[in-house]
Write a protein that holds these residues in place. Structure first.
Motif, PDB file in Angstrom:
ATOM      1  N   LEU A  23       0.838  -1.198   0.000  1.00  0.00           N
ATOM      2  CA  LEU A  23       0.000   0.000   0.000  1.00  0.00           C
ATOM      3  C   LEU A  23       0.874   1.250   0.000  1.00  0.00           C
ATOM      4  CD1 LEU A  23      -2.560  -1.301   2.609  1.00  0.00           C
ATOM      5  CD2 LEU A  23      -3.036  -0.873   0.179  1.00  0.00           C
ATOM      6  N   SER A  24       0.399   2.292  -0.673  1.00  0.00           N
ATOM      7  CA  SER A  24       1.226   3.492  -0.834  1.00  0.00           C
ATOM      8  C   SER A  24       0.365   4.736  -0.698  1.00  0.00           C
ATOM      9  CB  SER A  24       1.926   3.466  -2.199  1.00  0.00           C
ATOM     10  OG  SER A  24       0.977   3.386  -3.240  1.00  0.00           O
ATOM     11  N   GLY A  25       1.003   5.881  -0.912  1.00  0.00           N
ATOM     12  CA  GLY A  25       0.315   7.155  -0.802  1.00  0.00           C
ATOM     13  C   GLY A  25       0.306   7.669   0.624  1.00  0.00           C
ATOM     14  N   PHE A  26      -0.437   8.741   0.850  1.00  0.00           N
ATOM     15  CA  PHE A  26      -0.549   9.318   2.179  1.00  0.00           C
ATOM     16  C   PHE A  26      -1.465   8.468   3.050  1.00  0.00           C
ATOM     17  CE2 PHE A  26       0.161  13.279  -0.415  1.00  0.00           C
ATOM     18  CZ  PHE A  26       1.476  13.422  -0.027  1.00  0.00           C
ATOM     19  N   LEU A  27      -1.263   8.536   4.350  1.00  0.00           N
ATOM     20  CA  LEU A  27      -2.187   7.865   5.261  1.00  0.00           C
ATOM     21  C   LEU A  27      -3.574   8.488   5.078  1.00  0.00           C
ATOM     22  CD1 LEU A  27      -0.007   7.615   8.466  1.00  0.00           C
ATOM     23  CD2 LEU A  27      -0.733   5.738   7.010  1.00  0.00           C
ATOM     24  N   PRO A  28      -4.578   7.674   4.811  1.00  0.00           N
ATOM     25  CA  PRO A  28      -5.896   8.232   4.452  1.00  0.00           C
ATOM     26  C   PRO A  28      -6.622   8.825   5.652  1.00  0.00           C
ATOM     27  CG  PRO A  28      -6.001   5.847   4.595  1.00  0.00           C
ATOM     28  CD  PRO A  28      -4.555   6.211   4.789  1.00  0.00           C
ATOM     29  N   SER A  29      -7.555   9.689   5.318  1.00  0.00           N
ATOM     30  CA  SER A  29      -8.383  10.302   6.358  1.00  0.00           C
ATOM     31  C   SER A  29      -9.529   9.405   6.782  1.00  0.00           C
ATOM     32  CB  SER A  29      -8.948  11.633   5.838  1.00  0.00           C
ATOM     33  OG  SER A  29      -9.721  11.406   4.669  1.00  0.00           O
ATOM     34  N   ALA A  30      -9.646   8.222   6.146  1.00  0.00           N
ATOM     35  CA  ALA A  30     -10.767   7.321   6.430  1.00  0.00           C
ATOM     36  C   ALA A  30     -10.796   6.870   7.878  1.00  0.00           C
ATOM     37  CB  ALA A  30     -10.683   6.100   5.508  1.00  0.00           C
ATOM     38  N   PHE A  31      -9.659   6.938   8.554  1.00  0.00           N
ATOM     39  CA  PHE A  31      -9.599   6.421   9.917  1.00  0.00           C
ATOM     40  C   PHE A  31     -10.311   7.328  10.927  1.00  0.00           C
ATOM     41  CE2 PHE A  31      -5.751   4.616   7.897  1.00  0.00           C
ATOM     42  CZ  PHE A  31      -6.070   3.274   8.037  1.00  0.00           C
ATOM     43  N   GLU A  32     -10.616   8.546  10.544  1.00  0.00           N
ATOM     44  CA  GLU A  32     -11.176   9.469  11.527  1.00  0.00           C
ATOM     45  C   GLU A  32     -12.559   9.057  12.012  1.00  0.00           C
ATOM     46  OE1 GLU A  32     -11.340  13.255   9.743  1.00  0.00           O
ATOM     47  OE2 GLU A  32     -12.648  12.666   8.068  1.00  0.00           O
ATOM     48  N   SER A  33     -13.240   8.196  11.234  1.00  0.00           N
ATOM     49  CA  SER A  33     -14.573   7.754  11.662  1.00  0.00           C
ATOM     50  C   SER A  33     -14.544   6.431  12.409  1.00  0.00           C
ATOM     51  CB  SER A  33     -15.487   7.627  10.426  1.00  0.00           C
ATOM     52  OG  SER A  33     -14.963   6.671   9.522  1.00  0.00           O
ATOM     53  N   MET A  34     -13.371   5.830  12.553  1.00  0.00           N
ATOM     54  CA  MET A  34     -13.284   4.523  13.213  1.00  0.00           C
ATOM     55  C   MET A  34     -13.043   4.710  14.711  1.00  0.00           C
ATOM     56  SD  MET A  34     -10.996   2.399  10.444  1.00  0.00           S
ATOM     57  CE  MET A  34     -11.402   2.387   8.710  1.00  0.00           C
ATOM     58  N   HIS A  35     -14.033   5.183  15.391  1.00  0.00           N
ATOM     59  CA  HIS A  35     -13.882   5.519  16.805  1.00  0.00           C
ATOM     60  C   HIS A  35     -13.712   4.284  17.677  1.00  0.00           C
ATOM     61  CE1 HIS A  35     -14.748   9.616  15.735  1.00  0.00           C
ATOM     62  NE2 HIS A  35     -15.930   9.284  15.224  1.00  0.00           N
ATOM     63  N   SER A  36     -14.079   3.113  17.152  1.00  0.00           N
ATOM     64  CA  SER A  36     -13.948   1.883  17.942  1.00  0.00           C
ATOM     65  C   SER A  36     -12.593   1.209  17.750  1.00  0.00           C
ATOM     66  CB  SER A  36     -15.063   0.898  17.555  1.00  0.00           C
ATOM     67  OG  SER A  36     -16.334   1.450  17.787  1.00  0.00           O
ATOM     68  N   LEU A  37     -11.792   1.740  16.856  1.00  0.00           N
ATOM     69  CA  LEU A  37     -10.539   1.074  16.503  1.00  0.00           C
ATOM     70  C   LEU A  37      -9.583   1.061  17.694  1.00  0.00           C
ATOM     71  CD1 LEU A  37      -9.446  -0.229  13.905  1.00  0.00           C
ATOM     72  CD2 LEU A  37      -8.217   1.910  13.454  1.00  0.00           C
ATOM     73  N   SER A  38      -9.171  -0.132  18.080  1.00  0.00           N
ATOM     74  CA  SER A  38      -8.209  -0.264  19.176  1.00  0.00           C
ATOM     75  C   SER A  38      -6.877  -0.844  18.704  1.00  0.00           C
ATOM     76  CB  SER A  38      -8.783  -1.152  20.292  1.00  0.00           C
ATOM     77  OG  SER A  38      -9.020  -2.473  19.818  1.00  0.00           O
TER      78      SER A  38
END
Length: 946
Positions: A223-238
């Motif tokens: 995987l490449s590119g910038f770290l995506p902004s998609a993670f901002e909605s994953m509030h449960s991610l541990s």
């Protein structure tokens, strides 16, 4: 019981997936099988019982298994396929209609990990038809390259929560389309592991809709590119692991809201810039891995509030903090002692000292600070870390003396790395018994000596010990050999000291693959046989050993040695003919001793031998014919002996992988064998100082390895134990380079070299030699070569050394030679060359001695050639010189006339005119009186001062 039934079902389901492929294979091989066909082979009892247990544990609402048990022969049951040859059940065929698996309502978990599903396709539809499925494990199943379309767009797996597809070959986006399709389970998956696949490109936008994920592992992909902004909605991610990819750029703001995150790994990407300050708010973080990026500091800004942190790995970045500030930041703001257990700050640019506050990190188990710029001291507070197991401060510039207080309570310490701190002294008092039993001891290049340290004698469990270059100048105590060497010893390095004495002949036993390096010391006497009994690599070079009989002719069995270096000792006499007992040997260094007699014929039993160095001994006689059995040879170095006879005519056939051939300084005679031209991998050919006659073969252009500018043929042995390499070996060779013997190590593979000098070669230099464009050194001097220098010699553009002196070469020097810009040494002296030396800064810059002994040769730097016109600059100089000669008489006349006119214009007037003369002398007397009065007055004032 339900779990047991589930397990049975999963086992049988895996049969379903695999045995369809086996069935096809068996059928094509003639092992006929069929469903429900009478045959003389009946099913095996324990397989029948397993099938019945499976039936009892499944709610078969659809009656799929109703026929099971009606007959004794399970091969007659519905969906069972048996081998007509063995009677084994080789396939379950239970999907006669597409809806039957909806009847298996209890199935919630499938685990087919470790099976090869690369050629199985039926499992796709099988999984599609299990709507109750919650857990799916297909790890390491050789899935390649994508999830098939029949599964990619499935909408029925709405109960799926856990998906693990790690260690496959998935490399396309259908996997994401299957997992996150809009009408299926897009917001339901909680656990997703796609690590160690081949997924490339950017993360898809589908991740933005996945709010339920608590565990996500995408490590080990492309995987490449910038770290995506998609993670901002994953509030449960541990748990988030994106390591071993190619993400780049700075940290996104998306991570700021991951307040549930406890594990974050972004190691081995291309991230850069500082760690954002919002990391201070990620107080749930327990594990933070950011190693091998391009991150920089200051680290202290973000570390101060991470009080729950247990593991911090920042290895291989460019942080430049003072180490004291780092430990201060990791402890400040925490109401209790820090929980940090693992701290890796290695391979950065931290500086300063290990501070006193280190003692507050009581939970610390591993501390790695190696490869920084630490230039201060190590606090004795480190001795209070009773939980510490690994301490690594190697490869720094620490200036301190460690005493027993530094190790006082380190009862759990197992690995100690202090190497390459040249100003660090380890001075533990005599008689002090450490509280630890170390497995790895790495003290290379510290100050340990001059006496052998007593505390080392208490360490009897170590598998790795490096005390090389530690200023030891003592004998090694006998108890060290008898008691300290444990049976699990894998590496012992005491090289580059001044250790002396005789090694005892013990019956010590240790690991069969161990490495022993006692090189570069003052050991003497006999080499004991026990060192070669178990060691795989043995380095005893550069000592004063005088006898190796016991080592080289072991009494019991074959050795496991694959690397033996006895070079640069005082070993003499005939070489024992016992090499059949060294059948694993790959590297043999016996150079620079006093061995004599014939090379033993049993040397031909070394079928795996890659490197044979016998240079600079007194071996005599012909080369043994059985040497040609050593077909794996890469280096054959027999220079400076008294070997005689012909060079074997099949040398180019027997050793077709040879990279270096050195027969220099022997008594070989006869012609060069044509098979030499078959050594297409050869980089160094040295046959100088022999009695070789005949011509240089025209086929020399077939040495095609010399067309390239170097090679990678030298193998560096580098196995490891813990964090340390357990073999320091790199292949070396001493070759005649620019008229001096030089030892090549790291750069040996870059040298392309031919030396045929000081022989009796005749004829012309073959034109094909200029095809070897990678040549760096060519020496054909002191032969009887005739003809001209090949006209296109300028093709050898990398040539640094060229010596064609003391031959019978004639004709002109080719103009192309002036284009060889790297040429640093040139000798064309004592030939019959004629004409003008080609113009060019290269050839005119050599000393005239490079061309002497060629009477008909002219031009700079020698005498001018007849008819040469002086250069423009030289003509102007001559004109200026002649012009100056014309000017000088007029200049002399002008000076004389000016003196006469000036002198007599003043003095003549005073003589002729009396009134002027009186006035002049009165003026002079007045000036004299004024000066006299001023001097007297000033002296008087000086005397009057108190």
């Amino acid at each position: 019981m339900k779990t047991f039934h589930h397990l049975l079902f999963m086992i049988l389901l895996s049969w379903l997936v695999l045995l369809c492929y086996w069935c096809h294979t068996a059928a094509t091989a003639g092992d006929e099988a069929s469903f429900g066909v009478n045959n003389n082979i009946k099913c095996i009892d324990h397989e029948r019982n397993s099938l019945l247990k499976f039936k009892r544990g499944v709610k078969d609402y659809c009656g799929i298994l109703s026929s099971w048990g009606n007959q004794d022969d399970c091969c007659q049951w519905h969906g069972i396929l048996c081998s007509n040859r063995t009677g084994h059940v080789i396939m379950l065929h239970l999907h006669d209609n597409e809806n039957q698996f909806t009847c298996l309502e209890v199935l919630r978990e499938i685990n087919l990990s470790g099976n090869n599903l690369s050629e199985a396709t039926d499992w796709i539809q099988t999984i599609n038809n299990i709507p109750s499925l919650r857990v799916l494990y297909l790890d390491d199943c050789e899935l390649y390259p994508v999830i098939p379309s029949s599964l990619s767009y499935n909408n029925s797996l709405t109960a799926l929560r856990v998906v693990s597809l790690q260690s496959n070959h998935l490399n396309d986006t259908p996997i994401f389309q299957w997992l996150f399709n809009s009408s299926g389970n897009s917001n339901q998956i909680e656990y997703l592991d796609l690590s160690d696949n081949s997924i490339s490109g950017h993360l898809p936008s589908a991740f933005e809709s996945v709010h339920s994920l608590s565990y996500l592992d995408l490590s080990g992909n492309s995987l490449s590119g910038f770290l995506p902004s998609a993670f901002e909605s994953m509030h449960s991610l541990s748990y988030l692991d994106l390591s071993y990819n190619s993400f780049s750029g700075f940290f996104p703001s998306a991570f700021e809201n991951l307040h549930s995150l406890s594990h974050l790994s972004l190691s081995d990407n291309n991230l850069e810039g500082p760690i954002p300050e919002y990391f201070r708010n990620l107080r749930s973080l327990k594990v933070l891995h950011l190693s091998n990026n391009k991150l920089h500091g200051p680290l202290s800004k973000i570390a101060s509030c991470l009080c729950n942190l247990q593991k911090l790995d920042l290895q291989g970045n460019i942080f430049t903090d003072d180490m004291s500030d780092v430990f201060q930041a990791l402890s400040v703001g925490c109401t209790n002692e820090p929980l940090l257990e693992y701290l890796d700050l290695s391979m950065n640019q931290f500086w300063g000292s290990v501070p006193n506050m280190i003692s507050s990190f009581s939970s610390m188990r591993e501390l790695d600070l190696n490869g920084n710029h630490l230039n201060g001291s190590i606090s004795q507070g480190i001795g209070k870390l009773s939980m510490l197991e690994v301490l690594d401060v190697s490869y720094n510039s620490i200036r301190d003396t460690l005493n027993h207080n530094h190790f006082l309570n380190l009862s759990n310490l197992r690995e100690l790395y202090l190497s390459d701190n040249h100003a660090l002294m380890v001075n533990l008092s005599a008689g002090w018994v450490p509280p630890f039993k170390l497995n790895i001891i790495s003290l290379r290049s510290c100050k340990l000596g001059p006496s052998f340290p007593d505390w080392l004698l208490t360490q009897t469990n170590f598998s790795y010990l490096d005390i090389s270059d530690t200023q030891l100048s003592d004998k090694i105590p006998a108890s060290f050999w008898a008691k300290s060497l444990s049976s699990n010893l894998q590496f012992l390095n005491a090289s580059h000291n001044k250790i002396h004495g005789v090694l005892p002949n013990l019956s010590a036993t240790f690991d069969i693959d161990s490495v022993i390096d006692l090189s570069s010391n003052y050991f003497e006497g006999s080499i004991p046989s026990f060192l070669g009994t178990y060691a795989s690599s043995l380095y005893l070079n550069d000592n004063m050993f005088s006898d190796a009989t016991h080592l080289l002719c072991p009494r019991i069995g074959n050795t496991v040695l694959w690397d033996l270096d006895l070079s640069n000792n005082l070993l003499s006499g005939k070489l024992p003919d016992c090499w059949m007992k060294f059948d694993q040997l790959q590297y043999l260094h016996l150079e620079n001793n006093k061995f004599s007699g014939n090379i033993p014929t049993s040397i031909g039993d070394l079928k795996q031998l890659n490197y044979l160095h016998l240079q600079n001994n007194s071996f005599s006689g012909d080369l043994p014919a059985r040497l040609e059995n050593c077909t794996s040879l890469l280096i054959l170095d027999l220079g400076y002996n008294s070997l005689t006879g012909y060079i074997p005519p099949s040398i180019g056939i027997a050793f077709n992988d040879l990279r270096l051939l050195n027969l220099r300084g022997n008594h070989f005679f006869g012609r060069l064998p044509l098979s030499l031209c078959q050594l297409s991998n050869l980089h160094l050919l040295d046959l100088a100082i022999n009695h070789i006659s005949g011509t240089i073969p025209d086929c020399i252009h077939n040495l095609t390895a010399m067309i390239k500018g170097g090679s990678d043929y030298l193998v560096s042995v580098s196995t490891s134990l813990g964090k340390e390499a357990i073999s320091p070996y790199e292949e070396t060779a001493v070759i005649e380079w620019k008229r001096e013997q030089q030892k090549f190590k790291d750069t040996l593979a870059q040298v392309n070299y031919i030396d045929l000098s000081s022989n009796e070669l005749e004829g012309e230099i073959p034109d094909g030699i200029t095809n070897l464009t990678g040549l760096i050194s060519l020496d054909l001097s002191r032969n009887k070569l005739r003809g001209s220098i090949v006209s296109n010699i300028g093709q050898l553009i990398l040539l640094e050394f060229l010596d064609l002196s003391n031959n019978h070469l004639s004709g002109v020097i080719p103009t192309s030679l002036a284009d060889v810009s790297y040429l640093g040494t040139l000798d064309l002296s004592n030939n019959n060359l004629s004409g003008k030396i080609p113009l060019g800064t290269q050839l005119q810059g050599f000393d005239p001695s490079s061309y002497k002994g060629n009477p008909l040769l002219c031009g700079a730097p020698l005498r001018k050639c007849p008819g040469d016109k002086p250069p423009n600059g030289e003509s102007m100089i001559h004109q200026e010189e002649h012009g100056n000669d014309d000017i000088y008489p007029g200049l002399y006349i002008s000076v004389v006339l000016g003196f006469i006119i000036g002198f007599w214009g003043v003095c003549g007037t005073l003589v002729m005119k009396t009134s002027w003369r009186h006035a002049f002398f009165r003026l002079f007397d007045g000036m004299k009186d004024k000066v006299y009065v001023m001097v007297v007055v000033n002296i008087a004032r000086a005397w009057r001062k108190p």
